[in-house]
Design an enzyme around this catalytic site. Structure first.
Site, PDB file in Angstrom:
ATOM      1  N   ASP A  18     -44.630  50.352   1.203  1.00  0.00           N
ATOM      2  CA  ASP A  18     -44.930  48.922   1.081  1.00  0.00           C
ATOM      3  C   ASP A  18     -45.591  48.419   2.352  1.00  0.00           C
ATOM      4  OD1 ASP A  18     -43.914  48.646  -1.420  1.00  0.00           O
ATOM      5  OD2 ASP A  18     -41.961  47.883  -0.802  1.00  0.00           O
ATOM      6  N   ASN A 131     -43.928  32.878  -2.715  1.00  0.00           N
ATOM      7  CA  ASN A 131     -44.518  33.669  -3.798  1.00  0.00           C
ATOM      8  C   ASN A 131     -45.057  34.977  -3.242  1.00  0.00           C
ATOM      9  OD1 ASN A 131     -44.326  31.712  -6.001  1.00  0.00           O
ATOM     10  ND2 ASN A 131     -45.750  30.512  -4.767  1.00  0.00           N
ATOM     11  N   GLN A 289     -33.200  26.598  -1.002  1.00  0.00           N
ATOM     12  CA  GLN A 289     -34.597  27.046  -1.128  1.00  0.00           C
ATOM     13  C   GLN A 289     -35.197  27.399   0.237  1.00  0.00           C
ATOM     14  OE1 GLN A 289     -36.410  27.715  -4.054  1.00  0.00           O
ATOM     15  NE2 GLN A 289     -34.328  27.546  -4.785  1.00  0.00           N
ATOM     16  N   ASP A 300     -35.587  44.477  -7.982  1.00  0.00           N
ATOM     17  CA  ASP A 300     -35.139  45.826  -7.611  1.00  0.00           C
ATOM     18  C   ASP A 300     -33.751  45.768  -6.990  1.00  0.00           C
ATOM     19  OD1 ASP A 300     -37.626  46.756  -8.376  1.00  0.00           O
ATOM     20  OD2 ASP A 300     -38.431  46.828  -6.336  1.00  0.00           O
TER      21      ASP A 300
END
Length: 345
Positions: A18, A131, A289, A300
């Protein structure tokens, strides 16, 4: 609560390194990326990998959906080490060496099929606010060969040692024949075979291999978007998550000794799971948040927590509670990373 032994949990999938970096909307637009999407890299994305590594804050982590999940299951269990076995394909290169180191650090018993035709796969996580958009360049991960690795006696012995199997839907694009071999072994021996819908494109473009393995699936995971796409592809004619879960549970099943369990997460909304004949909603842990750093890896992580309780033969409710805990930990951090020890009771 039985303590799991080494190699109790078996995972097989796409090992990816990653590469995560914070980007802006212009970067997403330039490469035609959508918020919170997962796609496979095409030619037009080649430059993306070159550009993202030049960003100011780049982090490298051992990744790939299945490898993330078994890594988190091992972290939740702590001792013994090497409860999880992992199979996948890498290249004989620097990224491959990093992946081996990272797997060893996570105490996962990784047995990679190594080849030198394709480089080790990478996944760019392009983060904007809370996001993320994922672009996977499978490369070597795409080269897994059943006959060159899974079928070898020493490797198949590790498969036979396991009691719980987990393969993300992403691997359907690579080696459906390997998935079928493991799924049939689990079914024939009344062991637990788990799969994940993984991404909308799996149900859309790999529906045939997905439905071929479905009769062997004891536990199916997915999120609300994947569930909706799956329902649409199968003509369920409902967008109610509980209804989709029940219809999915009732799809044909090989091993009738185990009723299929379907678990659909919905981000901050309740997780839907089939309990007996009903679909039940399980609230997730509250989180401010402002504490959410990166939702990449939440799915995952949920599966990893769930599997850690499952291999210890816990009830479904406990498995979901463990999944909610590990997902809650992971979203407070960049990438699919975790503190030294879990604080889960």
């Amino acid at each position: 609560m039985p303590t799991p032994s080494e190699n109790t949990l078996f995972g097989m999938g796409n090992p990816l390194l990653d590469i995560s970096a914070v980007v802006d909307k212009d970067f997403l637009d330039k490469f035609g990326l959508k918020l919170n999407d997962q796609i496979l890299a095409e030619d037009k994305h080649k430059a993306l990998f070159e550009e993202i590594v030049k960003r100011s804050k780049v982090e490298y982590h051992a990744g790939g959906s299945t490898q993330n999940s078994v890594k988190i299951a091992q972290w939740m269990i702590q001792k013994p080490q090497k409860v999880a076995t992992f199979f996948g394909c890498i290249g004989t290169d620097q990224f491959g060496e990093i992946l081996k180191e990272k797997a060893a650090e996570a105490h996962v018993d990784a047995h990679y099929y190594e080849q030198n035709v394709e480089p080790t796969g990478t996944c760019a996580a392009c983060i904007t606010g809370d996001n993320r958009s994922l672009v996977a360049n499978l490369a070597a991960a795409n080269c897994y060969k059943k006959e060159k690795h899974l079928d070898l006696d020493s490797n198949w012995e590790l498969v036979k040692k396991a009691k719980v199997y987990y393969i993300a839907g992403f691997f359907l694009t690579v080696s459906p024949e390997s998935i079928m071999k493991v799924a049939k072994h689990a079914s024939d021996n009344n062991k637990i075979f788990c799969m994940n819908l993984s991404a909308p494109f799996i149900s859309q473009f790999f529906r045939e291999p997905l439905m071929e393995v479905m009769p062997y699936v004891d536990i199916l995971f997915g999120n609300e978007t994947e569930a909706a796409t799956f329902a649409k592809e199968l003509g369920f004619e409902t967008d109610d998550i509980a209804e989709i879960a029940k219809k999915t549970q009732n799809l044909p099943k090989e091993n009738t000794k185990r009723q299929r369990v379907v678990v659909f997460t919905q981000g901050r909304e309740d997780t839907a799971a089939t309990v007996g004949e009903e679909a039940t909603m399980f609230p997730v842990l509250d989180i401010d948040q402002n504490d959410i750093v990166d939702t990449n890896g939440a799915g995952d992580a949920f599966v990893g927590g769930f599997l850690s309780a499952l291999v210890q033969e816990q009830a479904l409710e406990e498995c979901i509670r463990a999944g909610h805990y590990s997902a809650n930990v992971i979203i407070r951090r960049v990438g699919c990373t975790f503190p030294e020890k879990p604080d889960f009771h």
